[in-house]
Design a protein around this motif. Structure first.
Motif, mmCIF file in Angstrom:
data_model
loop_
_atom_site.group_PDB
_atom_site.id
_atom_site.type_symbol
_atom_site.label_atom_id
_atom_site.label_comp_id
_atom_site.label_asym_id
_atom_site.label_seq_id
_atom_site.Cartn_x
_atom_site.Cartn_y
_atom_site.Cartn_z
ATOM 1 N N MET A 257 0.831 -1.199 0.000
ATOM 2 C CA MET A 257 0.000 0.000 0.000
ATOM 3 C C MET A 257 0.869 1.255 0.000
ATOM 4 S SD MET A 257 -3.078 0.872 -0.092
ATOM 5 C CE MET A 257 -4.358 1.928 0.427
ATOM 6 N N LYS A 258 1.978 1.196 0.738
ATOM 7 C CA LYS A 258 2.854 2.357 0.809
ATOM 8 C C LYS A 258 3.463 2.673 -0.557
ATOM 9 C CE LYS A 258 6.328 4.377 3.743
ATOM 10 N NZ LYS A 258 7.091 4.254 4.955
ATOM 11 N N ASN A 259 3.824 1.624 -1.312
ATOM 12 C CA ASN A 259 4.380 1.832 -2.645
ATOM 13 C C ASN A 259 3.353 2.444 -3.588
ATOM 14 O OD1 ASN A 259 6.897 0.846 -1.959
ATOM 15 N ND2 ASN A 259 6.380 -1.247 -2.549
ATOM 16 N N LEU B 184 3.607 5.872 -5.725
ATOM 17 C CA LEU B 184 3.374 5.889 -7.167
ATOM 18 C C LEU B 184 2.444 7.041 -7.540
ATOM 19 C CD1 LEU B 184 3.646 4.544 -9.977
ATOM 20 C CD2 LEU B 184 1.592 3.239 -9.379
ATOM 21 N N PHE B 185 1.352 7.195 -6.798
ATOM 22 C CA PHE B 185 0.422 8.286 -7.067
ATOM 23 C C PHE B 185 1.076 9.643 -6.844
ATOM 24 C CE2 PHE B 185 -3.146 5.179 -6.074
ATOM 25 C CZ PHE B 185 -3.473 5.015 -7.409
ATOM 26 N N ARG B 186 1.859 9.777 -5.792
ATOM 27 C CA ARG B 186 2.548 11.046 -5.528
ATOM 28 C C ARG B 186 3.503 11.409 -6.655
ATOM 29 N NH1 ARG B 186 4.458 10.119 0.676
ATOM 30 N NH2 ARG B 186 2.384 9.928 1.584
ATOM 31 N N VAL B 187 4.273 10.431 -7.102
ATOM 32 C CA VAL B 187 5.257 10.687 -8.152
ATOM 33 C C VAL B 187 4.555 11.002 -9.473
ATOM 34 C CG1 VAL B 187 7.074 9.627 -9.540
ATOM 35 C CG2 VAL B 187 7.098 9.374 -7.054
ATOM 36 N N VAL B 188 3.533 10.253 -9.820
ATOM 37 C CA VAL B 188 2.816 10.503 -11.074
ATOM 38 C C VAL B 188 2.190 11.897 -11.062
ATOM 39 C CG1 VAL B 188 0.821 9.802 -12.462
ATOM 40 C CG2 VAL B 188 2.421 8.087 -11.630
ATOM 41 N N ASP B 189 1.529 12.249 -9.970
ATOM 42 C CA ASP B 189 0.922 13.583 -9.869
ATOM 43 C C ASP B 189 1.978 14.677 -9.954
ATOM 44 O OD1 ASP B 189 -1.528 12.393 -9.656
ATOM 45 O OD2 ASP B 189 -1.669 12.627 -7.479
ATOM 46 N N ALA C 179 3.962 20.320 -6.261
ATOM 47 C CA ALA C 179 4.676 19.098 -6.666
ATOM 48 C C ALA C 179 5.741 18.733 -5.641
ATOM 49 C CB ALA C 179 5.303 19.298 -8.037
ATOM 50 N N LEU C 180 6.447 19.719 -5.129
ATOM 51 C CA LEU C 180 7.473 19.450 -4.114
ATOM 52 C C LEU C 180 6.845 18.987 -2.801
ATOM 53 C CD1 LEU C 180 9.912 22.425 -4.801
ATOM 54 C CD2 LEU C 180 10.183 20.024 -5.459
ATOM 55 N N LEU C 181 5.702 19.573 -2.443
ATOM 56 C CA LEU C 181 5.011 19.144 -1.227
ATOM 57 C C LEU C 181 4.538 17.698 -1.343
ATOM 58 C CD1 LEU C 181 2.833 22.291 -0.382
ATOM 59 C CD2 LEU C 181 4.829 21.454 0.874
ATOM 60 N N LEU C 182 4.071 17.315 -2.524
ATOM 61 C CA LEU C 182 3.627 15.938 -2.724
ATOM 62 C C LEU C 182 4.760 14.934 -2.517
ATOM 63 C CD1 LEU C 182 1.315 16.245 -5.855
ATOM 64 C CD2 LEU C 182 0.627 15.510 -3.567
ATOM 65 N N LEU C 183 5.968 15.346 -2.850
ATOM 66 C CA LEU C 183 7.115 14.440 -2.732
ATOM 67 C C LEU C 183 7.782 14.484 -1.362
ATOM 68 C CD1 LEU C 183 8.675 15.035 -6.239
ATOM 69 C CD2 LEU C 183 7.322 13.078 -5.474
ATOM 70 N N THR C 184 7.302 15.358 -0.487
ATOM 71 C CA THR C 184 7.825 15.455 0.874
ATOM 72 C C THR C 184 6.876 14.694 1.807
ATOM 73 O OG1 THR C 184 8.661 17.660 0.350
ATOM 74 C CG2 THR C 184 8.570 17.050 2.681
ATOM 75 N N PRO C 185 7.332 13.568 2.360
ATOM 76 C CA PRO C 185 6.413 12.717 3.135
ATOM 77 C C PRO C 185 5.627 13.440 4.233
ATOM 78 C CG PRO C 185 8.468 11.576 2.780
ATOM 79 C CD PRO C 185 8.670 12.980 2.275
ATOM 80 N N SER C 186 6.266 14.317 4.970
ATOM 81 C CA SER C 186 5.554 14.968 6.072
ATOM 82 C C SER C 186 4.590 16.058 5.593
ATOM 83 C CB SER C 186 6.561 15.569 7.058
ATOM 84 O OG SER C 186 7.332 16.568 6.417
ATOM 85 N N LEU C 187 4.701 16.482 4.344
ATOM 86 C CA LEU C 187 3.851 17.560 3.816
ATOM 87 C C LEU C 187 2.979 17.106 2.651
ATOM 88 C CD1 LEU C 187 6.524 20.395 3.859
ATOM 89 C CD2 LEU C 187 4.683 20.026 5.507
ATOM 90 N N SER C 188 2.952 15.800 2.398
ATOM 91 C CA SER C 188 2.223 15.309 1.225
ATOM 92 C C SER C 188 0.716 15.555 1.320
ATOM 93 C CB SER C 188 2.503 13.834 0.999
ATOM 94 O OG SER C 188 2.038 13.071 2.077
ATOM 95 N N ARG C 189 0.179 15.561 2.511
ATOM 96 C CA ARG C 189 -1.258 15.841 2.673
ATOM 97 C C ARG C 189 -1.564 17.270 2.243
ATOM 98 N NH1 ARG C 189 -5.207 13.089 6.107
ATOM 99 N NH2 ARG C 189 -3.429 11.745 6.487
ATOM 100 N N LEU C 190 -0.725 18.202 2.642
ATOM 101 C CA LEU C 190 -0.889 19.594 2.224
ATOM 102 C C LEU C 190 -0.745 19.709 0.701
ATOM 103 C CD1 LEU C 190 -1.248 22.555 3.090
ATOM 104 C CD2 LEU C 190 1.227 22.664 3.391
ATOM 105 N N GLY C 191 0.210 18.984 0.144
ATOM 106 C CA GLY C 191 0.388 18.964 -1.300
ATOM 107 C C GLY C 191 -0.821 18.394 -2.018
ATOM 108 N N SER C 192 -1.458 17.412 -1.422
ATOM 109 C CA SER C 192 -2.661 16.821 -2.018
ATOM 110 C C SER C 192 -3.793 17.837 -2.089
ATOM 111 C CB SER C 192 -3.124 15.616 -1.205
ATOM 112 O OG SER C 192 -2.146 14.614 -1.214
ATOM 113 N N PHE C 193 -3.987 18.590 -1.011
ATOM 114 C CA PHE C 193 -5.018 19.624 -1.026
ATOM 115 C C PHE C 193 -4.685 20.708 -2.049
ATOM 116 C CE2 PHE C 193 -5.921 18.063 3.374
ATOM 117 C CZ PHE C 193 -7.221 17.651 3.115
ATOM 118 N N GLY C 194 -3.405 21.059 -2.146
ATOM 119 C CA GLY C 194 -2.984 22.039 -3.139
ATOM 120 C C GLY C 194 -3.211 21.548 -4.557
ATOM 121 N N ALA C 195 -2.934 20.273 -4.798
ATOM 122 C CA ALA C 195 -3.143 19.699 -6.133
ATOM 123 C C ALA C 195 -4.621 19.708 -6.501
ATOM 124 C CB ALA C 195 -2.578 18.285 -6.191
#
Length: 94
Positions: free
Chosen positions: A1-3, A7-12, A55-71
């Motif tokens: 599940m983690k992989n 994958l979704f983070r990198v593709v986005d 895009a950088l937030l999505l690739l940062t594990p601790s900030l990926s949730r914030l990056g998701s909302f931004g996306a």
């Protein structure tokens, strides 16, 4: 599940980063879109910077949730601008 999450983070992120080339190099389609929206060069470059940050937030594990909302915000802006202002077809792109 983690992989799968990675994958979704990198593709986005790749999709967001790929669009930056057109915004930062003054591609005619990008210039046309932002001129039609009334945002001009400032809106084009500004949205590019926001997409880069997201895009950088999505690739940062601790900030990926914030990056998701931004996306989601970036994509909703694009979708709504196409629905209400630009239309689906831009400059005959089909």
């Amino acid at each position: 599940m983690k992989n799968l999450k990675w994958l979704f983070r990198v593709v986005d992120s790749v999709i967001l980063l790929k669009k930056l080339f057109f915004k930062f190099t003054c591609a005619p389609e990008s210039v046309y879109i932002f001129e039609t929206l009334g945002a001009g060069a400032v809106g084009r470059i500004g949205s590019g910077v926001i997409e880069l940050i997201v895009a950088l937030l999505l690739l940062t594990p601790s900030l990926s949730r914030l990056g998701s909302f931004g996306a989601v915000g970036v994509m909703m802006g694009a979708i709504l601008s196409h629905i209400f202002v630009l239309g689906i077809e831009i400059q005959g792109d089909g």
